[in-house]
Design a protein around this motif. Structure first.
Motif, short mmCIF file in Angstrom:
data_model
loop_
_atom_site.label_atom_id
_atom_site.label_comp_id
_atom_site.label_asym_id
_atom_site.label_seq_id
_atom_site.Cartn_x
_atom_site.Cartn_y
_atom_site.Cartn_z
N SER A 6 -96.06 48.47 -36.16
CA SER A 6 -95.75 48.39 -37.59
C SER A 6 -94.27 48.22 -37.83
CB SER A 6 -96.19 49.68 -38.29
OG SER A 6 -97.57 49.87 -38.12
N ALA A 7 -93.96 47.80 -39.05
CA ALA A 7 -92.56 47.64 -39.46
C ALA A 7 -92.35 48.39 -40.76
CB ALA A 7 -92.22 46.17 -39.65
N ILE A 8 -91.17 48.95 -40.94
CA ILE A 8 -90.82 49.62 -42.20
C ILE A 8 -89.46 49.10 -42.65
CG2 ILE A 8 -92.12 51.71 -41.66
CD1 ILE A 8 -89.41 53.09 -41.12
N THR A 9 -89.20 49.25 -43.93
CA THR A 9 -87.91 48.92 -44.50
C THR A 9 -87.34 50.19 -45.11
OG1 THR A 9 -88.64 46.68 -45.01
CG2 THR A 9 -86.72 47.50 -46.22
N VAL A 10 -86.10 50.49 -44.82
CA VAL A 10 -85.45 51.67 -45.38
C VAL A 10 -84.45 51.18 -46.41
CG1 VAL A 10 -84.06 53.71 -44.89
CG2 VAL A 10 -85.74 52.92 -43.21
N ARG A 11 -84.73 51.51 -47.66
CA ARG A 11 -83.85 51.09 -48.75
C ARG A 11 -82.92 52.23 -49.13
NH1 ARG A 11 -88.80 48.66 -49.93
NH2 ARG A 11 -88.65 46.40 -50.14
N ARG A 12 -81.82 51.89 -49.77
CA ARG A 12 -80.84 52.84 -50.31
C ARG A 12 -80.29 53.79 -49.23
NH1 ARG A 12 -84.67 52.41 -54.42
NH2 ARG A 12 -85.74 54.30 -53.86
N LEU A 13 -80.09 53.26 -48.05
CA LEU A 13 -79.48 54.03 -46.97
C LEU A 13 -77.99 54.14 -47.27
CD1 LEU A 13 -80.21 55.28 -44.20
CD2 LEU A 13 -79.49 53.13 -43.17
N PRO A 14 -77.45 55.35 -47.32
CA PRO A 14 -76.02 55.50 -47.61
C PRO A 14 -75.17 54.72 -46.61
CG PRO A 14 -77.12 57.63 -47.69
CD PRO A 14 -78.11 56.65 -47.14
N GLU A 15 -74.10 54.13 -47.10
CA GLU A 15 -73.24 53.29 -46.25
C GLU A 15 -72.70 54.07 -45.05
OE1 GLU A 15 -71.84 50.01 -44.70
OE2 GLU A 15 -73.01 50.01 -46.55
N GLY A 16 -72.35 55.33 -45.26
CA GLY A 16 -71.85 56.15 -44.15
C GLY A 16 -72.88 56.33 -43.06
N VAL A 17 -74.14 56.49 -43.43
CA VAL A 17 -75.22 56.64 -42.45
C VAL A 17 -75.40 55.33 -41.68
CG1 VAL A 17 -77.71 57.01 -42.17
CG2 VAL A 17 -76.40 58.44 -43.75
N LYS A 18 -75.34 54.22 -42.40
CA LYS A 18 -75.47 52.91 -41.75
C LYS A 18 -74.34 52.70 -40.75
CE LYS A 18 -75.80 48.01 -42.78
NZ LYS A 18 -75.69 46.99 -43.84
N GLN A 19 -73.14 53.08 -41.12
CA GLN A 19 -71.98 52.92 -40.23
C GLN A 19 -72.13 53.79 -38.98
OE1 GLN A 19 -69.66 50.73 -40.24
NE2 GLN A 19 -68.45 51.55 -38.57
N ARG A 20 -72.58 55.04 -39.17
CA ARG A 20 -72.78 55.93 -38.01
C ARG A 20 -73.89 55.41 -37.11
NH1 ARG A 20 -73.11 60.77 -41.53
NH2 ARG A 20 -74.85 61.36 -40.23
N LEU A 21 -74.94 54.85 -37.72
CA LEU A 21 -76.01 54.26 -36.92
C LEU A 21 -75.48 53.08 -36.11
CD1 LEU A 21 -79.01 54.09 -36.13
CD2 LEU A 21 -79.36 52.66 -38.16
N ARG A 22 -74.66 52.27 -36.73
CA ARG A 22 -74.07 51.11 -36.04
C ARG A 22 -73.24 51.58 -34.85
NH1 ARG A 22 -71.30 48.97 -40.11
NH2 ARG A 22 -73.02 47.68 -40.77
N LEU A 23 -72.41 52.61 -35.05
CA LEU A 23 -71.56 53.12 -33.97
C LEU A 23 -72.39 53.76 -32.86
CD1 LEU A 23 -68.67 54.66 -36.09
CD2 LEU A 23 -68.60 52.57 -34.72
#
Length: 82
Positions: free
Chosen positions: A2-19
């Motif tokens: 399955s696939a999911i989409t996560v909307r309204r993810l805080p920018e700080g969380v996205k940056q930490r996930l990227r790192l």
């Protein structure tokens, strides 16, 4: 799968996930999948701190008497074949 989409993810969380993904040599998608799978397979911890607080309040007022309850399972139905 399955696939999911996560909307309204805080920018700080996205940056930490990227790192974190970069540090682990994975894509952001693979890292998010890894985090979710690990979190959902982890043993669930139960916070019972409230029990200690309740016992402290009970002790403050002299404690509580809990009556003995007889074991009334002698005539209970059994499901183990006996």
């Amino acid at each position: 799968m399955s696939a999911i989409t996560v909307r309204r993810l805080p920018e700080g969380v996205k940056q930490r996930l990227r790192l974190r993904a970069a540090a682990n040599g994975r894509s952001m998608e693979a890292e998010a999948r890894h985090i979710l799978v690990d979190a959902l397979h982890a043993d669930r911890r139960v916070d019972l701190d409230w029990v200690d607080g309740l016992m402290a309040v009970g002790a403050e007022f002299g404690g509580v008497e809990v009556p003995d309850v007889p074991d009334d399972t002698a005539g209970a139905a059994r499901f183990d074949g006996s």
